[in-house]
Design a protein around this motif. Structure first.
Motif, PDB file in Angstrom:
ATOM      1  N   ILE A  94      -8.008   9.978  -2.992  1.00 40.14           N
ATOM      2  CA  ILE A  94      -7.422   9.754  -1.665  1.00 40.14           C
ATOM      3  C   ILE A  94      -6.380   8.635  -1.727  1.00 40.14           C
ATOM      4  N   ALA A 134      -2.416   8.976  -1.010  1.00 39.26           N
ATOM      5  CA  ALA A 134      -1.739   8.157  -0.005  1.00 39.26           C
ATOM      6  C   ALA A 134      -0.518   7.463  -0.605  1.00 39.26           C
ATOM      7  N   THR A 190       2.290   9.965  -0.929  1.00 37.70           N
ATOM      8  CA  THR A 190       2.898  10.223   0.380  1.00 37.70           C
ATOM      9  C   THR A 190       3.851   9.104   0.776  1.00 37.70           C
ATOM     10  N   ASP A 229      -0.150  14.934  -2.974  1.00 39.40           N
ATOM     11  CA  ASP A 229      -0.074  13.962  -1.880  1.00 39.40           C
ATOM     12  C   ASP A 229      -1.398  13.982  -1.121  1.00 39.40           C
ATOM     13  N   LEU A 230      -1.429  13.277   0.002  1.00 45.10           N
ATOM     14  CA  LEU A 230      -2.694  13.151   0.732  1.00 45.10           C
ATOM     15  C   LEU A 230      -3.172  14.491   1.271  1.00 45.10           C
ATOM     16  N   VAL A 237      -6.861  12.695   6.960  1.00 44.31           N
ATOM     17  CA  VAL A 237      -5.404  12.772   6.842  1.00 44.31           C
ATOM     18  C   VAL A 237      -4.748  12.404   8.169  1.00 44.31           C
ATOM     19  N   PHE A 249      -4.776   8.664   8.761  1.00 43.93           N
ATOM     20  CA  PHE A 249      -3.790   8.000   7.895  1.00 43.93           C
ATOM     21  C   PHE A 249      -2.388   8.124   8.475  1.00 43.93           C
ATOM     22  N   TYR A 250      -2.007   9.323   8.897  1.00 44.93           N
ATOM     23  CA  TYR A 250      -0.662   9.534   9.423  1.00 44.93           C
ATOM     24  C   TYR A 250      -0.459   8.799  10.747  1.00 44.93           C
ATOM     25  N   LEU A 284      -0.018   5.087   9.887  1.00 41.92           N
ATOM     26  CA  LEU A 284       1.292   4.823   9.287  1.00 41.92           C
ATOM     27  C   LEU A 284       2.401   4.950  10.325  1.00 41.92           C
TER      28      LEU A 284
END
Length: 229
Positions: free
Chosen positions: A13, A17, A20, A181-182, A203, A206-207, A210
């Motif tokens: 993971i 990340a 990405t 990627d993630l 996921v 995370f997005y 970010l």
């Protein structure tokens, strides 16, 4: 909900990340530099250069990013091994990876969109400010570097922030050309554990995080360099 798999997959993971974020940083960084040149070509260049820059932006903005990515990876990528000596060169470990083609396609696509944003921002800079710079004897390069381009970037900052977020959301397409990627990690977790929602939720978090970081960073920059109208 079962999230116990995270402890087994956390190294993967973390690596996903990083992939990405690297794709985002590379495409936005190099794409922005290319976008400046494309925008200036459309605003100040000769007619033939304006047409070339406009055609580039129209073609890349008018076709899906996935198609551009596949054309590079499956098209250009399949021709590279035919170049004599390339396999034995130090470039081959880079050129044979899907990450390279993803970074190039994302960069070219981002540059096309950002060039249109900067073109509008350059045209929005008050002419009086440019005339004031010329009256002080500034050369064209000095005027561009000290007044025109910084002023245009300040005007375009909110739109640039939105484009960076959109670029972030496009990064999962790299999964289609073998980039781990993630999203690719989430897909692998689903295959291994038969869990569908939990990997996607990770996921998503995370997005979202970010996106919040990017938005906050741009707001801080906007507060430091307010636009004067």
């Amino acid at each position: 909900m079962d999230f116990s798999w995270i402890f087994s997959y956390w190294p993967l993971i973390a690596a996903g990340a990083v992939q990405t974020v690297l794709l985002l940083v590379i495409s936005v960084g190099f794409g922005f530099i290319l976008a400046i040149g494309l925008a200036l070509a459309q605003v100040t260049g000769p007619r033939w250069l304006k047409l070339l820059a406009r055609g580039y932006c129209t073609c890349l903005r008018g076709t899906p990013l996935l198609i551009q990515l596949w054309l590079l990876y499956y098209g250009v990528g399949s021709l590279l091994p035919m170049i004599p000596g390339l396999r034995a060169s130090f470039l081959w470990p880079i050129l044979r990876e899907g990450f390279f083609f993803a970074a190039v396609s994302f960069t070219l696509n981002y540059a096309a969109y950002e060039a249109e944003v900067l073109r509008g921002a350059l045209l929005a800079v008050p002419k009086g400010e440019l005339e004031a710079g010329r009256s002080f004897g500034m050369s064209s390069w000095t005027l561009l570097r000290r007044i025109w381009l910084p002023r245009a970037i300040r005007i375009a900052l909110p739109t640039i922030a939105g484009e960076v977020v959109l670029q972030l959301k496009a990064t999962p397409l790299a999964f289609t050309v073998t980039v781990m990627d993630l999203y690719a990690v989430a897909y692998k977790v689903r295959q291994d554990t038969l869990l569908v929602y939990e990997p996607l939720m990770v996921v998503t978090v995370f997005y979202v995080c970010l996106t919040l970081i990017i938005t906050r960073a741009f707001r801080i920059v906007e507060a430091q360099v307010p636009v004067r109208r």
